[in-house]
Every structure is written in C-alpha cells, then in structure tokens.
Write a protein that holds these residues in place. Structure first.
Motif, PDB file in Angstrom:
ATOM      1  N   TRP A  30      -3.989   0.284  -0.878  1.00 13.14           N
ATOM      2  CA  TRP A  30      -3.698   1.693  -1.173  1.00 13.14           C
ATOM      3  C   TRP A  30      -4.610   2.611  -0.374  1.00 13.14           C
ATOM      4  O   TRP A  30      -4.293   3.758  -0.114  1.00 13.14           O
ATOM      5  CB  TRP A  30      -3.825   1.962  -2.675  1.00 13.14           C
ATOM      6  CG  TRP A  30      -3.634   3.403  -3.035  1.00 13.14           C
ATOM      7  CD1 TRP A  30      -4.568   4.251  -3.553  1.00 13.14           C
ATOM      8  CD2 TRP A  30      -2.429   4.180  -2.903  1.00 13.14           C
ATOM      9  NE1 TRP A  30      -4.036   5.492  -3.749  1.00 13.14           N
ATOM     10  CE2 TRP A  30      -2.727   5.487  -3.364  1.00 13.14           C
ATOM     11  CE3 TRP A  30      -1.141   3.902  -2.432  1.00 13.14           C
ATOM     12  CZ2 TRP A  30      -1.768   6.510  -3.364  1.00 13.14           C
ATOM     13  CZ3 TRP A  30      -0.196   4.927  -2.434  1.00 13.14           C
ATOM     14  CH2 TRP A  30      -0.514   6.199  -2.898  1.00 13.14           C
ATOM     15  N   LYS A  31      -5.759   2.115   0.067  1.00 10.99           N
ATOM     16  CA  LYS A  31      -6.738   2.990   0.730  1.00 10.99           C
ATOM     17  C   LYS A  31      -6.460   3.232   2.201  1.00 10.99           C
ATOM     18  O   LYS A  31      -7.252   3.869   2.881  1.00 10.99           O
ATOM     19  CB  LYS A  31      -8.147   2.417   0.548  1.00 10.99           C
ATOM     20  CG  LYS A  31      -8.636   2.599  -0.884  1.00 10.99           C
ATOM     21  CD  LYS A  31     -10.054   2.135  -1.069  1.00 10.99           C
ATOM     22  CE  LYS A  31     -10.499   2.320  -2.512  1.00 10.99           C
ATOM     23  NZ  LYS A  31     -11.563   1.370  -2.865  1.00 10.99           N
ATOM     24  N   ARG A  32      -5.347   2.775   2.730  1.00 10.69           N
ATOM     25  CA  ARG A  32      -4.931   3.066   4.097  1.00 10.69           C
ATOM     26  C   ARG A  32      -6.068   2.913   5.104  1.00 10.69           C
ATOM     27  O   ARG A  32      -6.451   3.871   5.759  1.00 10.69           O
ATOM     28  CB  ARG A  32      -4.373   4.491   4.207  1.00 10.69           C
ATOM     29  CG  ARG A  32      -3.109   4.747   3.435  1.00 10.69           C
ATOM     30  CD  ARG A  32      -2.388   5.986   3.916  1.00 10.69           C
ATOM     31  NE  ARG A  32      -1.759   5.737   5.191  1.00 10.69           N
ATOM     32  CZ  ARG A  32      -2.083   6.342   6.318  1.00 10.69           C
ATOM     33  NH1 ARG A  32      -3.028   7.239   6.335  1.00 10.69           N
ATOM     34  NH2 ARG A  32      -1.462   6.047   7.429  1.00 10.69           N
ATOM     35  N   GLN A  33      -6.569   1.713   5.258  1.00  7.96           N
ATOM     36  CA  GLN A  33      -7.616   1.514   6.260  1.00  7.96           C
ATOM     37  C   GLN A  33      -6.998   0.913   7.514  1.00  7.96           C
ATOM     38  O   GLN A  33      -6.291  -0.089   7.434  1.00  7.96           O
ATOM     39  CB  GLN A  33      -8.681   0.563   5.697  1.00  7.96           C
ATOM     40  CG  GLN A  33      -9.424   1.171   4.525  1.00  7.96           C
ATOM     41  CD  GLN A  33      -9.843   0.113   3.530  1.00  7.96           C
ATOM     42  OE1 GLN A  33     -10.952  -0.381   3.578  1.00  7.96           O
ATOM     43  NE2 GLN A  33      -8.934  -0.256   2.639  1.00  7.96           N
TER      44      GLN A  33
ATOM     45  N   GLY B 274       0.798  -1.218   0.000  1.00 11.96           N
ATOM     46  CA  GLY B 274       0.000   0.000   0.000  1.00 11.96           C
ATOM     47  C   GLY B 274       0.826   1.261   0.000  1.00 11.96           C
ATOM     48  O   GLY B 274       0.310   2.355   0.230  1.00 11.96           O
TER      49      GLY B 274
ATOM     50  N   LYS C  35       0.769   3.414  -5.507  1.00 11.08           N
ATOM     51  CA  LYS C  35      -0.494   3.201  -6.208  1.00 11.08           C
ATOM     52  C   LYS C  35      -0.175   2.576  -7.556  1.00 11.08           C
ATOM     53  O   LYS C  35       0.665   3.081  -8.301  1.00 11.08           O
ATOM     54  CB  LYS C  35      -1.188   4.547  -6.407  1.00 11.08           C
ATOM     55  CG  LYS C  35      -2.608   4.427  -6.896  1.00 11.08           C
ATOM     56  CD  LYS C  35      -3.211   5.806  -7.077  1.00 11.08           C
ATOM     57  CE  LYS C  35      -4.716   5.763  -7.311  1.00 11.08           C
ATOM     58  NZ  LYS C  35      -5.155   4.741  -8.237  1.00 11.08           N
TER      59      LYS C  35
ATOM     60  N   ASP D 292      -8.286  -3.139  -0.213  1.00 12.18           N
ATOM     61  CA  ASP D 292      -7.349  -2.535  -1.157  1.00 12.18           C
ATOM     62  C   ASP D 292      -6.300  -1.793  -0.331  1.00 12.18           C
ATOM     63  O   ASP D 292      -6.612  -0.805   0.326  1.00 12.18           O
ATOM     64  CB  ASP D 292      -8.095  -1.554  -2.075  1.00 12.18           C
ATOM     65  CG  ASP D 292      -7.152  -0.785  -2.995  1.00 12.18           C
ATOM     66  OD1 ASP D 292      -5.927  -0.994  -2.898  1.00 12.18           O
ATOM     67  OD2 ASP D 292      -7.651   0.015  -3.801  1.00 12.18           O
TER      68      ASP D 292
END
Lengths: 300, 355
Positions: free
Chosen positions: A69-72, A52, A55, A67
């Motif tokens: 990349w979405k930094r959850q 992550g 992108k 996903d």
C-alpha cells in the motif's frame, strides 16, 4: 529471483459488506498460486489489496518485507500486474504499448521486441491495440506486466472471456512463467485453469478461504469415488454389481457407469473378462471440490 | 533507440493518441479554424455596410453637389434615381433600401424605416450634413470650422484583428479542457490509471505529461491560427505579439484545471464531453470570443470578468493587435494562474484512481 508473499487476517469491508473476511495465506518464492472462486467471491479484492491498489480495512500484506500500500518504487520495480480490464494507451500499437511501459521502468525499447516474440505477437507489432482480438489483447497485457521481468506477477482472470482455443493457448504460455523462480498469483473462476496451472489453490467464497492445498490433494480429500464407464454391451448390470469393489452401478443412455473406491482390482477383473469395450475412467475434478464447498445454488 | 524518461514516454503516448484520433483533431483544430474563416473571411466588410438611398425627382442638395463630393459620398452611399415615389416607399418598407429622398420646394424630405434604426439614423445624419453644407454654401462665406476625423488604430481594428485572438482563445480553451477531461476519464475507465499507479513513477508525472502535451497543442494552434489569418485574411500583428506565448501557457493551465475538475467529477467519457461543453461554450460567448461584449449590459460584463477566457482574450488582443507591451499581460496572467491553482487544487481533492 522470486519473492514470498504473506497475507494475514485480511479484511475488506464496504459499508456493511465484508468483501474479504479474514483471509490468510502465504505464497513461497517461485510458486504458482491460484485464488479460485465464483464471481463476487472476493478474489479480485484480495488480489488488488496484495498488489497495493486497495488499503486493507484490517490485516497485513507483506511482499518480501514491503507493505504494497505504501507505493515504494523498490517494490513496484519487483512486481508486475496484469489487470482485469485490458488497460492500454488508446490508439498506440502493440509495440508502442510495450515500449511505453518499458520506459516507465527505465528499460529501453528493444525489450518490446523480445516480449512480442515471447507472446507470439510479432506479426501484430504495428497494429493499434484496438484491432487486436481478445486473446491477443490478453497476451499483450501480460507482456506489459512482464516488461521489467518482475519477481512477482499478478494475473487477474487472464483467460476470462476467451474462447476455449485461445484459453488453452494462453495456458501453455502461462505455464512456464514461474519456471525461472518467479512467483505468480492468479485469480480465476475456471477450475480447469487452476488445476492445470497452479501449484496450490485457495478456494474462496463469501470473502473466506474454504480450502487451500494442491489441486491433487484437494481432489483426493474430496473422497469422491472413481467412475468407470463401459459400453452397455460390454457387461450386464447384475454382472457389474457383482464385481469386486463396485459401489453403485447405473445405466445411462450410452453406457454403464460403475463407481468404486478401488479401481485397480475392478479394472483387472474387467480385463480378465475381456469386458473393456468403450472404457473411460474419471476421478473427481476440482470442480467437484468447488461445488461441494461453495454449494450448487445458481448465482447470477 | 534511446530509452525515454517516464515523463517523456507518457507525453509521447498521449500525443500519439491525440494525433491519431481524427475526431479530437477535428474539434480542436479544424472546427475553430472554420469559425476563423467564417468570421474573418465572410464578415470582413460588414463594418462598412453601404447605404442605399433612392432619389425621386429633383433634389438640389444632391444634384448640385460637386462631382468630387459625390464621389467621396459614393463610398458609403449609393443614390439611385427612380420615378415613382410609391414604388420607392414600398421598397423601403420591404427593407430593400435604406432611405428615400425627395424635395418639396426648399424642403428636403427623408423617408426612413424604423425597422433598421441604425441605418435610418445614418441616412438622416448624412442628409442633415448635406443640407448644412448646402445652406452654408448659399450664404457664400467660406466655412470657419473644418472637421477632420482620425481613427486611433492605424488601419482601424478590422474584423480579422479582433476575431483571430478571440477565436484562438476559444480554441485553446476547448482543446485544453476537453483533452484533460477526456484523457483522465478514459484512462480511469479502461483501468490504465490504476496500472500506472503500480508503476515506479510519481503520480504527478501523469498530470505533468498532460500539461506538457496541452502546451504543445496550444502553441501549435496559435501557429496555425496566426499563420493562416496573416496569410489569407491580412492579419497585422503588433510588435509585442510573441507575448501570446506566456499568455497561452497560463491560459492552457487554467483550462486544463477546468478539464481536470470535469474529469474528476464525470464517471463516463460522454459525461466528460458534455460537462466540458457545458462550461466552455457559454464561457466562449460570455468572454467575447465570437463577438465583442462592449455593448453588453453591465451585469453580463461582470459575469464576463469572472471568466478566465475573457482575460486571456483581452490580453491576447492587447499584445497581438493593440500594440500594448508586457504590462498588458500581467493582470491576465495573474488571474489565469490563480484559476489554475484554485481549480487544479479542487480537482486534486476530488481525483479518483478508479471508478
């Protein structure tokens, strides 16, 4: 415990350079997966996209439905990352590094001592990180990645720049990391490391996967003959050429080398003639697979 | 042990890194303190520099002066009697003395050197006053007007009163800007920022931790500066001095944003240090941190007014030694926070996680 990872059609371009060129693979829960390739092959870029940190230009990365990349935070609590550089807080001791990282994940400082024990750094707990050796830093760095007991662990060239002793020492530690069902992805350019640690290995070069299988299957698939070497006194060259299944016989400085695809009968024959002095048997290694697929030309 | 919050743990990590770095500690605390000692201790009496005058032969305006008047005169003046006019004039030319006085009949003659025009004017002023007094005494009538001088400040704005707030402003500017720039760049270069990005914390907490640490450092600097200046050099604070706390907080934010901007632009730690120096040092000079700019040309004062440190210094002088109240910090606070907002915004735009 353990998450599955899916990478589909991953592409990363920097200007006209396709650093990652359509890479796809899946990693099963609890699997120890290796990305093997020469420097600049695109393995770190691939790993960082899965983590992550980057992108993707095109393609999809999925870690248990997330996903990256979405930094959850839900995902970030489940993954542990050891970066290529040893990324530490300056002038903090080994224990303080761990307790600081622990606090970032809402975990108490007592976890630091458990991890120091696990990576064998108890005696170095009070030393500032700047005073640790290369191998100790790598182990601390991996401990920092394990501080929240993640389901997925990413290791980016964990043994780079280590001497052979420290490297083997670290392998012993790494080997057990997926025992509890944790998924581990590792990048390396050491064949032996991939062979020792990984359940499956993807050989990457020029941003593409060239081979993907278990180390054993890769070596078998290479179809290199088994090499049997003996002391020169053990057997004459002509005698050796007449052995059943012998493909090629060479005399080198200190030995006679017989290549064969049927080592069993040939070894039995040698044994019956009592011609086993200095016997050494070697089959192909992952290195042979690697060189046969990535070419032998020198790269700076 | 208790589990710290992520923000607190980052602050503690930053603070430990700061305190354990002897170099940073020296530059942000000891170095400005050296200047305080230099400016405050050594140059304290410079404002009342004495005038040395040599008297050759009889000079009635001096000789006939009552003893009391001579003594009052003596505070700013030393008059030495010599025989040789030539030797005295040579000393004057060499700059060893500030004036030579002789008398030709009823004419009092002052020799002065154009090399030091301020002192020359002072010497001339003094003697013209003396001659006036002597003339008036000769008419034997009591003087009609009397001149009384009163200073606005109770003790006069002694040197230490000026340098403490000004040097404190510089020290805070330096450590806030350097701290932010260095922190940002070194964490980016060693990959820690990337590592933190993968932790389940808001990215803003890295910045918030830096703000928190810089605020604590600034207040620590203020405590050391004010404490030392009061104890050693006789700094007298006016009643509103606690207002330096909000002022310093706003100033810290402004200089942090300068440092963040520098850290966002620079690729290496060396570059960040250079850039912070390039900004902070000229700013300190142009903001009157080392000497007052009252006599500076207008264009310089205009530049000075565009710098955040100038307004921090101004505000701190007002509340620490000029006995001004809360209204004096309103404008400086608005300007400082404005700087922080604009520069911080640009820094956020230019911010990069990795090299």
């Amino acid at each position: 415990m353990g998450a599955s990872i899916t990478v589909e059609g991953l592409v990363m371009t920097y200007g006209s350079l396709r650093a990652v060129d359509d890479i796809s693979f899946t990693v099963a829960p609890g699997e120890f997966f290796g990305l093997l390739g020469p420097n600049g092959a695109g393995k770190t870029t691939t790993l960082e996209t899965v983590e992550g940190l980057r992108k993707a230009t095109a393609g999809r990365v999925d870690i248990d439905g997330f996903d990256p990349w979405k930094r959850q935070p839900e995902l970030q609590r489940r993954i542990g990352v050891q970066l290529q550089a040893s990324s530490f807080f300056e002038r903090l001791t080994a224990r303080e590094q761990l307790s600081t990282f622990a606090a970032l994940y809402g975990i108490g400082p007592e976890r630091a001592d458990a991890l120091l024990e696990q990576v064998g750094l108890v005696e170095k707990a009070g030393d500032p990180v700047e005073k640790l050796s290369g191998g100790q830093k790598q182990r601390l760095s991996i401990a920092c990645a394990l501080v929240h007991d993640p389901e997925v662990l990413f290791l980016d060239e964990p043994t780079a720049a280590l001497d052979p002793q420290s490297r083997r020492n670290l392998w012993d530690f790494l080997q057990g990391l997926n025992d509890s069902g944790r998924t581990v992805i590792l990048t390396t350019h050491y064949m032996e490391e991939a062979e020792t640690l990984c359940d499956r290995v993807a050989i990457i070069d020029h941003g593409r996967i060239l081979e993907l299988d278990t180390p054993d299957a890769l070596i078998r698939g290479l179809d290199v003959p088994t090499r049997i070497s003996l002391e020169p006194e053990a057997i004459g060259l002509d005698e050796a050429r007449a052995l059943p299944g012998a493909l090629d016989v060479q005399q080198t400085a200190g030995s006679v080398v017989i290549e064969t695809r049927e080592p069993g009968p040939l070894l039995a024959e040698l044994a019956s003639r009592d011609a086993l002095a200095g016997l050494a048997v070697s089959k192909g290694t992952l290195e042979d697979v690697f060189l046969s697929r990535t070419g032998r030309e020198y790269r700076a | 042990m208790k589990t710290r919050s992520p923000l607190m743990s980052l602050m503690v990590a930053m603070a430990k890194g700061f305190v354990r770095d002897k170099m940073t500690l020296f530059w942000s605390v000891a170095f400005p303190l050296m200047f305080l000692v230099l400016f405050g201790g050594i140059f304290t009496d410079q404002g009342a520099a004495k005038l040395d005058v040599v008297q050759v032969g009889q000079v009635s305006v001096l000789d006939d002066l009552p003893k009391l008047a001579r003594e009052t005169l003596g505070e700013g003046f030393t008059v030495e009697k010599r025989q040789s006019l030539d030797a005295a004039l040579q000393k004057l030319k060499d700059g060893d003395i500030d004036g030579v006085v002789t008398q030709r009949g009823d004419e009092v003659v002052i020799h002065f050197s154009a090399a030091d025009q301020v002192k020359a004017a002072q010497v001339q002023g003094w003697f013209s006053g003396l001659v006036q007094v002597a003339n008036q005494a000769a008419t034997d009538t009591p003087p009609k007007f009397k001149l009384t001088t009163e200073q606005v400040e109770d003790e006069g704005l002694k040197q230490i009163q000026y340098v403490t707030p000004s040097l404190l402003g510089w020290a805070v500017a330096m450590s806030a800007a350097f701290g932010a720039a260095l922190n940002l760049v070194s964490w980016r270069v060693n990959g820690l920022l990337r590592r933190l990005r993968l932790a389940p914390i808001p990215t803003s907490s890295v910045v918030m931790a830096r703000v928190g640490v810089s605020l604590v450092v600034a207040l620590g600097q203020a405590a050391i500066f004010i404490g030392l200046a009061t104890a050693l050099f006789g700094l007298k604070l006016s009643g509103w001095w606690p207002l330096v706390i909000p002022l310093l907080a706003a100033g810290t934010l402004a200089f942090l944003s300068i440092g963040m901007l520098g850290g966002a632009i620079s690729k290496t730690e060396e570059g960040a240090i250079g850039l912070a120096n390039f900004i902070v040092l000229p700013m300190a000079f142009l903001s009157g941190s080392f000497f007052p700019l009252d006599g500076a040309p207008t264009w310089l004062q205009i530049i000075s007014n565009c710098l955040p440190l100038k307004h921090l210094n101004q505000g701190m002088l007002d509340v620490m030694v000029r006995d001004q109240g809360p209204s004096a910090i309103v404008l400086p606070m608005i300007i400082l926070l404005g700087f922080a907002l604009v520069l911080g915004g640009i820094a956020a735009k230019l911010f990069r996680w990795d090299t």
